[in-house]
Design a protein around this motif. Structure first.
Motif, PDB file in Angstrom:
ATOM      1  N   SER A  47       0.828  -1.202   0.000  1.00 59.54           N
ATOM      2  CA  SER A  47       0.000   0.000   0.000  1.00 59.54           C
ATOM      3  C   SER A  47       0.863   1.252   0.000  1.00 59.54           C
ATOM      4  O   SER A  47       1.844   1.341   0.744  1.00 59.54           O
ATOM      5  CB  SER A  47      -0.908  -0.014   1.226  1.00 59.54           C
ATOM      6  OG  SER A  47      -1.654   1.175   1.289  1.00 59.54           O
ATOM      7  N   GLY A  48       0.489   2.226  -0.797  1.00 58.27           N
ATOM      8  CA  GLY A  48       1.290   3.442  -0.911  1.00 58.27           C
ATOM      9  C   GLY A  48       1.241   4.342   0.302  1.00 58.27           C
ATOM     10  O   GLY A  48       2.138   5.154   0.509  1.00 58.27           O
ATOM     11  N   CYS A  49       0.206   4.214   1.155  1.00 56.16           N
ATOM     12  CA  CYS A  49       0.089   5.141   2.273  1.00 56.16           C
ATOM     13  C   CYS A  49       1.123   4.867   3.359  1.00 56.16           C
ATOM     14  O   CYS A  49       1.413   5.729   4.190  1.00 56.16           O
ATOM     15  CB  CYS A  49      -1.315   5.116   2.873  1.00 56.16           C
ATOM     16  SG  CYS A  49      -1.730   3.600   3.747  1.00 56.16           S
ATOM     17  N   CYS A  50       1.690   3.658   3.381  1.00 61.88           N
ATOM     18  CA  CYS A  50       2.754   3.327   4.333  1.00 61.88           C
ATOM     19  C   CYS A  50       3.521   2.131   3.795  1.00 61.88           C
ATOM     20  O   CYS A  50       3.142   0.987   4.041  1.00 61.88           O
ATOM     21  CB  CYS A  50       2.187   3.026   5.711  1.00 61.88           C
ATOM     22  SG  CYS A  50       3.456   2.566   6.921  1.00 61.88           S
ATOM     23  N   CYS A  51       4.585   2.379   3.047  1.00 58.99           N
ATOM     24  CA  CYS A  51       5.391   1.295   2.494  1.00 58.99           C
ATOM     25  C   CYS A  51       6.860   1.681   2.587  1.00 58.99           C
ATOM     26  O   CYS A  51       7.219   2.856   2.530  1.00 58.99           O
ATOM     27  CB  CYS A  51       5.006   1.004   1.052  1.00 58.99           C
ATOM     28  SG  CYS A  51       5.094   2.441  -0.059  1.00 58.99           S
ATOM     29  N   CYS A  52       7.701   0.676   2.762  1.00 56.32           N
ATOM     30  CA  CYS A  52       9.131   0.925   2.913  1.00 56.32           C
ATOM     31  C   CYS A  52       9.899   0.008   1.970  1.00 56.32           C
ATOM     32  O   CYS A  52       9.591  -1.190   1.876  1.00 56.32           O
ATOM     33  CB  CYS A  52       9.553   0.678   4.362  1.00 56.32           C
ATOM     34  SG  CYS A  52      11.288   1.081   4.700  1.00 56.32           S
ATOM     35  N   TYR A  53      10.885   0.567   1.275  1.00 56.93           N
ATOM     36  CA  TYR A  53      11.711  -0.200   0.351  1.00 56.93           C
ATOM     37  C   TYR A  53      13.183   0.066   0.635  1.00 56.93           C
ATOM     38  O   TYR A  53      13.572   1.185   0.991  1.00 56.93           O
ATOM     39  CB  TYR A  53      11.416   0.196  -1.110  1.00 56.93           C
ATOM     40  CG  TYR A  53      10.006  -0.085  -1.555  1.00 56.93           C
ATOM     41  CD1 TYR A  53       9.648  -1.334  -2.043  1.00 56.93           C
ATOM     42  CD2 TYR A  53       9.029   0.909  -1.493  1.00 56.93           C
ATOM     43  CE1 TYR A  53       8.344  -1.588  -2.469  1.00 56.93           C
ATOM     44  CE2 TYR A  53       7.729   0.658  -1.905  1.00 56.93           C
ATOM     45  CZ  TYR A  53       7.391  -0.596  -2.392  1.00 56.93           C
ATOM     46  OH  TYR A  53       6.106  -0.843  -2.802  1.00 56.93           O
ATOM     47  N   ARG A  54      13.994  -0.970   0.434  1.00 58.13           N
ATOM     48  CA  ARG A  54      15.436  -0.765   0.521  1.00 58.13           C
ATOM     49  C   ARG A  54      15.885   0.198  -0.563  1.00 58.13           C
ATOM     50  O   ARG A  54      15.328   0.229  -1.667  1.00 58.13           O
ATOM     51  CB  ARG A  54      16.169  -2.096   0.373  1.00 58.13           C
ATOM     52  CG  ARG A  54      15.956  -3.065   1.528  1.00 58.13           C
ATOM     53  CD  ARG A  54      16.888  -4.250   1.415  1.00 58.13           C
ATOM     54  NE  ARG A  54      16.528  -5.294   2.352  1.00 58.13           N
ATOM     55  CZ  ARG A  54      16.979  -5.355   3.605  1.00 58.13           C
ATOM     56  NH1 ARG A  54      17.840  -4.428   4.037  1.00 58.13           N
ATOM     57  NH2 ARG A  54      16.614  -6.341   4.407  1.00 58.13           N
ATOM     58  N   ARG A  55      16.917   0.915  -0.274  1.00 55.41           N
ATOM     59  CA  ARG A  55      17.385   1.945  -1.198  1.00 55.41           C
ATOM     60  C   ARG A  55      17.754   1.378  -2.569  1.00 55.41           C
ATOM     61  O   ARG A  55      17.507   1.997  -3.604  1.00 55.41           O
ATOM     62  CB  ARG A  55      18.584   2.670  -0.584  1.00 55.41           C
ATOM     63  CG  ARG A  55      19.097   3.813  -1.432  1.00 55.41           C
ATOM     64  CD  ARG A  55      20.184   4.601  -0.748  1.00 55.41           C
ATOM     65  NE  ARG A  55      20.501   5.767  -1.539  1.00 55.41           N
ATOM     66  CZ  ARG A  55      19.786   6.885  -1.530  1.00 55.41           C
ATOM     67  NH1 ARG A  55      18.724   6.967  -0.755  1.00 55.41           N
ATOM     68  NH2 ARG A  55      20.110   7.902  -2.276  1.00 55.41           N
ATOM     69  N   ARG A  56      18.334   0.177  -2.589  1.00 51.14           N
ATOM     70  CA  ARG A  56      18.800  -0.381  -3.863  1.00 51.14           C
ATOM     71  C   ARG A  56      17.653  -0.669  -4.834  1.00 51.14           C
ATOM     72  O   ARG A  56      17.896  -0.801  -6.039  1.00 51.14           O
ATOM     73  CB  ARG A  56      19.623  -1.641  -3.627  1.00 51.14           C
ATOM     74  CG  ARG A  56      18.875  -2.829  -3.034  1.00 51.14           C
ATOM     75  CD  ARG A  56      19.801  -4.038  -2.961  1.00 51.14           C
ATOM     76  NE  ARG A  56      19.144  -5.234  -2.461  1.00 51.14           N
ATOM     77  CZ  ARG A  56      19.107  -5.607  -1.204  1.00 51.14           C
ATOM     78  NH1 ARG A  56      19.712  -4.853  -0.279  1.00 51.14           N
ATOM     79  NH2 ARG A  56      18.503  -6.729  -0.837  1.00 51.14           N
ATOM     80  N   VAL A  57      16.432  -0.768  -4.320  1.00 49.12           N
ATOM     81  CA  VAL A  57      15.278  -0.987  -5.200  1.00 49.12           C
ATOM     82  C   VAL A  57      15.182   0.118  -6.247  1.00 49.12           C
ATOM     83  O   VAL A  57      14.830  -0.123  -7.412  1.00 49.12           O
ATOM     84  CB  VAL A  57      13.976  -1.054  -4.364  1.00 49.12           C
ATOM     85  CG1 VAL A  57      12.740  -0.940  -5.252  1.00 49.12           C
ATOM     86  CG2 VAL A  57      13.931  -2.343  -3.555  1.00 49.12           C
ATOM     87  N   PHE A  58      15.531   1.336  -5.849  1.00 49.79           N
ATOM     88  CA  PHE A  58      15.329   2.497  -6.725  1.00 49.79           C
ATOM     89  C   PHE A  58      16.429   2.651  -7.774  1.00 49.79           C
ATOM     90  O   PHE A  58      16.355   3.546  -8.614  1.00 49.79           O
ATOM     91  CB  PHE A  58      15.188   3.754  -5.865  1.00 49.79           C
ATOM     92  CG  PHE A  58      14.040   3.650  -4.911  1.00 49.79           C
ATOM     93  CD1 PHE A  58      12.744   3.877  -5.342  1.00 49.79           C
ATOM     94  CD2 PHE A  58      14.235   3.268  -3.591  1.00 49.79           C
ATOM     95  CE1 PHE A  58      11.669   3.744  -4.473  1.00 49.79           C
ATOM     96  CE2 PHE A  58      13.180   3.133  -2.713  1.00 49.79           C
ATOM     97  CZ  PHE A  58      11.890   3.368  -3.155  1.00 49.79           C
ATOM     98  N   ASN A  59      17.415   1.774  -7.726  1.00 48.29           N
ATOM     99  CA  ASN A  59      18.363   1.705  -8.834  1.00 48.29           C
ATOM    100  C   ASN A  59      17.721   1.072 -10.058  1.00 48.29           C
ATOM    101  O   ASN A  59      18.203   1.240 -11.181  1.00 48.29           O
ATOM    102  CB  ASN A  59      19.601   0.891  -8.432  1.00 48.29           C
ATOM    103  CG  ASN A  59      20.395   1.543  -7.326  1.00 48.29           C
ATOM    104  OD1 ASN A  59      20.415   2.763  -7.198  1.00 48.29           O
ATOM    105  ND2 ASN A  59      21.050   0.748  -6.507  1.00 48.29           N
TER     106      ASN A  59
END
Length: 287
Positions: free
Chosen positions: A182-194
């Motif tokens: 869910s976009g209202c509260c989600c967490c991703y590791r930084r490397r995902v955005f590579n």
């Protein structure tokens, strides 16, 4: 409390100063402070800037940096991408400006990522401020949504349906793997955005942008997304600065088409039939 995984919090906001104020107070009261708080502001006034100036010194006393960034005005996905570019933590927690957090959210998220290196993303338990509606109506509505391939609730299940709608884990009582977050509260590791970015073709409040982003991750990296019950946030669903109802309905259907054919269809006739059936159900529900 020792924090091993540093959490950057990114909060896109638009014309909701009172909601943002409440969220920032909740972040100040966390048992373990976030590494940094990044506000991406698409508001039409300068009220958010004044709020950030008020909170900056308070966050410094707990060792948290606050960054204020003026958004592009293009909508939620753009604001999140801007926040990602500014973030310096090990993981990025996205919060809607109309959410309220338990005091243990940051510590629970950081601890989970530290102990589960396979996890690329997670969400905590999410409840709505209207979850105490009259039970018979909620049960009937949930059943109809299930029949018409729309979004519905089921205990400990977070999946994307053939129609592009999703199953929400209600209640969430154990750690589960998820197909979307869910976009209202989600967490991703930084490397995902590579490798992944939020789709900026989805403008404004960008309905289904969270399914688009997380489901793409799931399809490439199955069993990498989780939902955990140990901490809770309340998504108030603030009506301030919302689109008019007719425009919201039009946008939700258009974006549903876009996300379905982009991410879910995959050339499957069964998926297409489920989507068309869900459209019929959505039309009936709207009327």
């Amino acid at each position: 409390m020792l924090i091993i995984i540093k959490i950057s919090v990114v909060i896109p906001t638009r014309d909701r100063p009172k909601d943002l104020l409440e969220l920032l107070f909740a972040l100040l009261k966390q048992h373990a402070p976030p590494f940094e708080v990044i506000i991406v502001d698409d508001s039409s006034s300068r009220s958010v800037k004044r709020i950030i100036n008020f909170f900056a010194s308070k966050f410094r006393t707990i060792g948290t940096t606050v960054k204020y960034i003026r958004g592009s005005g293009e909508g939620l996905p753009s604001a999140r991408n801007i926040g990602v570019n500014e973030a310096e933590g090990d993981a990025i927690l996205f919060l809607d400006d109309d959410t309220i957090l338990d005091r243990n959210v940051i510590s629970i998220v950081s601890d989970f990522l530290d102990k589960h290196p396979e996890a690329l993303g997670l969400q905590v338990n999410i409840v709505g401020s209207k979850d105490k509606r009259k039970l018979p109506f909620a049960i009937v509505g949930n059943l109809l949504n299930k029949i018409f391939m729309l979004g519905y609730c089921e205990p400990n299940k977070l999946q994307v349906r053939r129609s592009g709608a999703y199953i929400f884990p209600k209640p969430l009582t154990k750690i589960i793997t998820a197909q979307r977050l869910s976009g209202c509260c989600c967490c991703y590791r930084r490397r995902v955005f590579n490798e992944f970015k939020f789709d900026e073709k989805l403008k404004g409040w960008a309905n289904m942008e969270d399914i688009d982003f997380s489901y793409r991750i799931y399809k490439k990296y199955p069993h990498s997304l989780y939902a955990i019950p140990d901490a809770t946030i309340i998504h108030k669903g603030s009506q301030q600065s919302k689109l008019p109802e007719k425009i919201r309905i039009y946008m939700s259907i258009i974006y549903w088409f876009y996300v379905f054919f982009k991410d879910v269809f995959d050339g499957s006739i069964l998926n297409l039939l489920a989507f068309l059936w869900a459209l019929l159900g959505n039309l009936a529900a709207t009327i």
